[in-house]
Write a protein that holds these residues in place. Structure first.
Motif, mmCIF file in Angstrom:
data_model
loop_
_atom_site.group_PDB
_atom_site.id
_atom_site.type_symbol
_atom_site.label_atom_id
_atom_site.label_comp_id
_atom_site.label_asym_id
_atom_site.label_seq_id
_atom_site.Cartn_x
_atom_site.Cartn_y
_atom_site.Cartn_z
ATOM 1 N N PRO A 68 -3.823 8.049 -0.075
ATOM 2 C CA PRO A 68 -2.684 7.707 -0.872
ATOM 3 C C PRO A 68 -2.604 8.608 -2.151
ATOM 4 O O PRO A 68 -3.643 9.152 -2.716
ATOM 5 N N ARG A 69 -1.337 9.200 -2.618
ATOM 6 C CA ARG A 69 -1.083 10.105 -3.763
ATOM 7 C C ARG A 69 -1.105 9.093 -5.027
ATOM 8 O O ARG A 69 -0.340 8.297 -4.913
ATOM 9 N N THR A 70 -1.968 9.699 -5.992
ATOM 10 C CA THR A 70 -2.127 8.958 -7.312
ATOM 11 C C THR A 70 -0.826 9.654 -8.132
ATOM 12 O O THR A 70 -0.864 10.485 -8.109
ATOM 13 N N VAL A 71 -0.102 8.529 -8.526
ATOM 14 C CA VAL A 71 1.188 8.801 -9.274
ATOM 15 C C VAL A 71 1.240 8.286 -10.963
ATOM 16 O O VAL A 71 1.756 8.858 -11.608
ATOM 17 N N VAL A 109 -5.038 -4.760 -5.473
ATOM 18 C CA VAL A 109 -5.109 -5.921 -6.566
ATOM 19 C C VAL A 109 -6.154 -5.465 -7.477
ATOM 20 O O VAL A 109 -7.419 -5.226 -7.089
ATOM 21 N N THR A 110 -5.765 -5.505 -8.786
ATOM 22 C CA THR A 110 -6.572 -5.330 -9.875
ATOM 23 C C THR A 110 -6.736 -6.794 -10.632
ATOM 24 O O THR A 110 -5.690 -7.191 -11.281
ATOM 25 N N VAL A 111 -7.905 -7.376 -10.958
ATOM 26 C CA VAL A 111 -8.123 -8.501 -11.715
ATOM 27 C C VAL A 111 -8.503 -8.225 -13.004
ATOM 28 O O VAL A 111 -9.605 -7.660 -13.022
ATOM 29 N N ASP A 154 -5.509 3.428 -10.917
ATOM 30 C CA ASP A 154 -4.970 4.228 -10.239
ATOM 31 C C ASP A 154 -3.739 3.438 -9.670
ATOM 32 O O ASP A 154 -4.128 2.635 -8.601
ATOM 33 N N VAL A 155 -2.707 4.095 -9.680
ATOM 34 C CA VAL A 155 -1.384 3.602 -8.750
ATOM 35 C C VAL A 155 -0.869 4.511 -7.929
ATOM 36 O O VAL A 155 -0.816 5.536 -8.256
#
Length: 260
Positions: free
Chosen positions: A12-15, A227-229, A37-38
């Protein structure tokens, strides 16, 4: 002979990314050394108990706050010190927990107002009102995309709360964001509206990144790719929903009474 790599197998490409993101208010550290990283065409959830720092991270990423440490990169550009209006024009667009539509305008006019800036009409006050008619086709496409076509000419004030939030998503999409940040999009909704909005968010993420703060863990499980907690301003765990939900530290963080 070479073969194309299927989209599903590509990295996946990080934007949007953050490294060492920190925010202190005097002696209080609200966010500490967060790496994030999104990715394009993914739904990424930011979750955690109340007071975990989720809203502060959102405010940092969208430049409503300037971090006291770390860097933020958007589409390869360092935006750490840029103002919020600048990053919004670059395509990093945020919605808020409280619905922000014009109640005394129709659904169509709300979307047309949002379309004025990207179409160069926002500051052309001398143009006749009929100039906005050129936006109707694009506005109708956005209205249809969020399932509000039958309410096109209804006043926003007459919509249910859930449909107001759907209209807000349409006005946000009018800015053609590359990354859409949603602050508790399901807050205050009934089950039927939650299902509708969840489907819209999943569709929106087909051609852009979505980062959302959300307390409804069923929605997170159903539509989020990553998911980031957070807990006490730090990353506690991350991964897909199954991974984080089985983490004993995450289970402990959600047990008991959460602070308001």
């Amino acid at each position: 002979m070479t073969f194309a790599v299927p989209e599903s197998r590509k990295e996946p490409r990080t934007v949007l990314s953050a490294r060492g993101l920190s925010m202190s208010f005097g002696a209080f550290s609200a966010v500490r050394n967060v790496d994030l990283d999104v990715h394009h065409a993914r739904v990424h959830a930011l979750i955690g108990p109340n007071g975990a720092g989720k809203t502060t991270v959102f405010n940092l990423l969208t430049k409503f706050l300037t971090p006291t440490g770390g860097t933020i990169t958007f589409m390869g550009t360092d935006i750490t010190r840029l103002p919020p209006d600048r990053v919004a024009r670059m395509g990093l667009v945020r919605s808020f927990q409280i619905s922000a539509v014009f109640p005394h305008l129709t659904v169509l006019d709300n979307v047309r107002v949002a379309l004025q800036r990207p179409n160069g009409l926002a500051t052309q006050f001398w143009r006749p009102l009929s100039a906005l008619d050129s936006l109707n086709e694009r506005a109708d496409r956005l209205i249809a995309a969020v399932g509000l076509s039958e309410a096109r000419n209804a006043m926003a004030a007459d919509l249910s709360y859930g449909r107001k939030r759907v209209l807000e998503i349409a006005t946000t999409l009018a800015l053609d964001p590359k990354v859409l940040l949603l602050d508790e999009p399901m807050a205050g909704m009934g089950g039927e509206d939650v299902a509708v909005v969840a489907g819209i968010i999943r569709n929106v993420a087909r051609d852009r990144a979505v980062l959302m703060v959300e307390h409804n863990l069923k929605v997170v499980a159903d539509i989020c790719d990553h998911v980031t907690v957070l807990q006490r301003g730090e990353i506690l765990a991350e991964g897909d929903y199954r991974t984080v939900s089985e983490d004993p530290r995450v289970r402990a963080a959600y047990m008991g009474t959460e602070e308001a």
